[in-house]
Scaffold this motif. Sequence first.
Motif, mmCIF file in Angstrom:
data_model
loop_
_atom_site.group_PDB
_atom_site.id
_atom_site.type_symbol
_atom_site.label_atom_id
_atom_site.label_comp_id
_atom_site.label_asym_id
_atom_site.label_seq_id
_atom_site.Cartn_x
_atom_site.Cartn_y
_atom_site.Cartn_z
ATOM 1 N N ALA A 12 -6.845 -25.594 46.850
ATOM 2 C CA ALA A 12 -6.024 -26.597 47.527
ATOM 3 C C ALA A 12 -5.699 -27.748 46.590
ATOM 4 C CB ALA A 12 -6.751 -27.098 48.766
ATOM 5 N N GLY A 13 -6.604 -28.053 45.671
ATOM 6 C CA GLY A 13 -6.379 -29.136 44.722
ATOM 7 C C GLY A 13 -5.290 -28.821 43.722
ATOM 8 N N GLY A 14 -4.959 -27.553 43.586
ATOM 9 C CA GLY A 14 -3.832 -27.186 42.757
ATOM 10 C C GLY A 14 -4.102 -26.905 41.305
ATOM 11 N N ARG A 15 -5.350 -26.997 40.843
ATOM 12 C CA ARG A 15 -5.605 -26.771 39.422
ATOM 13 C C ARG A 15 -6.482 -25.553 39.154
ATOM 14 N NH1 ARG A 15 -8.084 -31.933 36.817
ATOM 15 N NH2 ARG A 15 -9.604 -30.342 37.017
ATOM 16 N N GLU A 16 -6.950 -24.860 40.183
ATOM 17 C CA GLU A 16 -7.908 -23.773 40.007
ATOM 18 C C GLU A 16 -7.344 -22.413 40.379
ATOM 19 O OE1 GLU A 16 -11.316 -24.671 42.449
ATOM 20 O OE2 GLU A 16 -12.290 -25.701 40.795
ATOM 21 N N ILE A 17 -7.885 -21.403 39.712
ATOM 22 C CA ILE A 17 -7.728 -20.009 40.117
ATOM 23 C C ILE A 17 -9.148 -19.465 40.231
ATOM 24 C CG2 ILE A 17 -6.945 -17.701 39.469
ATOM 25 C CD1 ILE A 17 -4.796 -19.093 37.723
ATOM 26 N N VAL A 18 -9.445 -18.820 41.348
ATOM 27 C CA VAL A 18 -10.759 -18.233 41.561
ATOM 28 C C VAL A 18 -10.570 -16.754 41.868
ATOM 29 C CG1 VAL A 18 -12.885 -18.291 42.918
ATOM 30 C CG2 VAL A 18 -11.623 -20.422 42.469
ATOM 31 N N ILE A 19 -11.244 -15.920 41.089
ATOM 32 C CA ILE A 19 -11.171 -14.476 41.274
ATOM 33 C C ILE A 19 -12.602 -13.955 41.328
ATOM 34 C CG2 ILE A 19 -10.385 -12.284 40.285
ATOM 35 C CD1 ILE A 19 -8.192 -13.960 38.855
ATOM 36 N N SER A 20 -12.877 -13.077 42.283
ATOM 37 C CA SER A 20 -14.225 -12.533 42.392
ATOM 38 C C SER A 20 -14.180 -11.036 42.671
ATOM 39 C CB SER A 20 -15.011 -13.251 43.494
ATOM 40 O OG SER A 20 -14.402 -13.030 44.748
ATOM 41 N N ARG A 21 -15.304 -10.405 42.385
ATOM 42 C CA ARG A 21 -15.427 -8.969 42.617
ATOM 43 C C ARG A 21 -16.906 -8.626 42.731
ATOM 44 N NH1 ARG A 21 -11.972 -4.484 41.129
ATOM 45 N NH2 ARG A 21 -13.177 -2.569 41.236
ATOM 46 N N VAL A 22 -17.232 -7.736 43.642
ATOM 47 C CA VAL A 22 -18.585 -7.194 43.721
ATOM 48 C C VAL A 22 -18.601 -5.906 42.913
ATOM 49 C CG1 VAL A 22 -20.372 -6.256 45.224
ATOM 50 C CG2 VAL A 22 -19.078 -8.277 45.933
ATOM 51 N N ILE A 23 -19.552 -5.846 41.976
ATOM 52 C CA ILE A 23 -19.638 -4.721 41.049
ATOM 53 C C ILE A 23 -20.922 -3.956 41.325
ATOM 54 C CG2 ILE A 23 -19.842 -4.100 38.610
ATOM 55 C CD1 ILE A 23 -18.071 -6.530 38.004
ATOM 56 N N ASP A 24 -20.815 -2.652 41.356
ATOM 57 C CA ASP A 24 -21.934 -1.779 41.689
ATOM 58 C C ASP A 24 -22.827 -1.563 40.471
ATOM 59 O OD1 ASP A 24 -23.592 -0.139 43.118
ATOM 60 O OD2 ASP A 24 -22.300 1.619 42.978
ATOM 61 N N ALA A 25 -23.515 -2.634 40.078
ATOM 62 C CA ALA A 25 -24.442 -2.590 38.948
ATOM 63 C C ALA A 25 -25.334 -3.827 39.035
ATOM 64 C CB ALA A 25 -23.693 -2.581 37.622
ATOM 65 N N PRO A 26 -26.547 -3.742 38.488
ATOM 66 C CA PRO A 26 -27.444 -4.901 38.516
ATOM 67 C C PRO A 26 -26.924 -6.056 37.668
ATOM 68 C CG PRO A 26 -28.537 -2.972 37.550
ATOM 69 C CD PRO A 26 -27.144 -2.569 37.890
ATOM 70 N N ARG A 27 -27.285 -7.265 38.078
ATOM 71 C CA ARG A 27 -26.798 -8.478 37.423
ATOM 72 C C ARG A 27 -27.063 -8.476 35.918
ATOM 73 N NH1 ARG A 27 -28.568 -14.599 38.996
ATOM 74 N NH2 ARG A 27 -30.639 -13.784 38.617
ATOM 75 N N GLU A 28 -28.234 -8.072 35.482
ATOM 76 C CA GLU A 28 -28.569 -8.112 34.058
ATOM 77 C C GLU A 28 -27.609 -7.264 33.241
ATOM 78 O OE1 GLU A 28 -30.726 -7.807 36.567
ATOM 79 O OE2 GLU A 28 -31.763 -9.735 36.344
ATOM 80 N N LEU A 29 -27.231 -6.092 33.769
ATOM 81 C CA LEU A 29 -26.303 -5.213 33.057
ATOM 82 C C LEU A 29 -24.896 -5.820 33.020
ATOM 83 C CD1 LEU A 29 -25.857 -2.523 31.607
ATOM 84 C CD2 LEU A 29 -25.424 -1.486 33.851
ATOM 85 N N VAL A 30 -24.460 -6.386 34.133
ATOM 86 C CA VAL A 30 -23.134 -7.009 34.181
ATOM 87 C C VAL A 30 -23.093 -8.194 33.222
ATOM 88 C CG1 VAL A 30 -21.456 -8.173 35.666
ATOM 89 C CG2 VAL A 30 -22.751 -6.222 36.554
ATOM 90 N N PHE A 31 -24.145 -9.011 33.221
ATOM 91 C CA PHE A 31 -24.201 -10.162 32.319
ATOM 92 C C PHE A 31 -24.188 -9.690 30.862
ATOM 93 C CE2 PHE A 31 -26.172 -13.655 30.016
ATOM 94 C CZ PHE A 31 -25.534 -14.756 30.558
ATOM 95 N N GLU A 32 -24.947 -8.653 30.551
ATOM 96 C CA GLU A 32 -24.984 -8.122 29.177
ATOM 97 C C GLU A 32 -23.590 -7.718 28.706
ATOM 98 O OE1 GLU A 32 -26.432 -4.095 26.993
ATOM 99 O OE2 GLU A 32 -27.895 -5.015 28.348
ATOM 100 N N ALA A 33 -22.785 -7.163 29.602
ATOM 101 C CA ALA A 33 -21.430 -6.743 29.225
ATOM 102 C C ALA A 33 -20.563 -7.926 28.811
ATOM 103 C CB ALA A 33 -20.772 -5.977 30.379
#
Length: 166
Positions: A12-33
């Motif tokens: 609403a503030g006009g300066r942001e883009i937010v994109i999200s996704r749920v990924i079928d993998a544990p957090r540590e592996l996603v972070f490592e990528a």
Amino acid sequence: MSETDTGAALSAGGREIVISRVIDAPRELVFEAFTQVRHLSRWWGPHGFTTTTRAFEFRAGGVWEFVMHGPDGTDYPEWITWTEIVSPERIAILHGEYSDDPNTFESVLTFEPIGQTTRVEMRAVFATEELRDEAVRKHGAIEGGRQTLAGLAAYVADLARDAQAR
């Protein structure tokens, strides 16, 4: 939410883009990528793009300098400085075409564990609403972000399968 569900919003503030996704993998592996160039170069960018890294140092204050090669043969120079790293929860960056780019924007990536899956959120904050709108209109920032997270999801799914096969 399945691994193919994505969310995207303009703030609403006009300066942001937010994109999200749920990924079928544990957090540590996603972070490592996100943290190792050998991984990033395999999935970063929208569909049809490839990435060539020129410099990479994953630490607060470190730089990732790279070129994204578009499917039409156009090269897009890119530059990222890692400003904050909280493993495996959060990465903050400055992102532009070069180090003194006046149109540099800030992004914060968060990695939230949800059982055996991970919700990744990319929140980009631009200096002005006009720069945000230009990123959406001229560079396809929303669809490009969705495709980038789709590439990440496919890549870590392959990594997870390979790890289980061993």
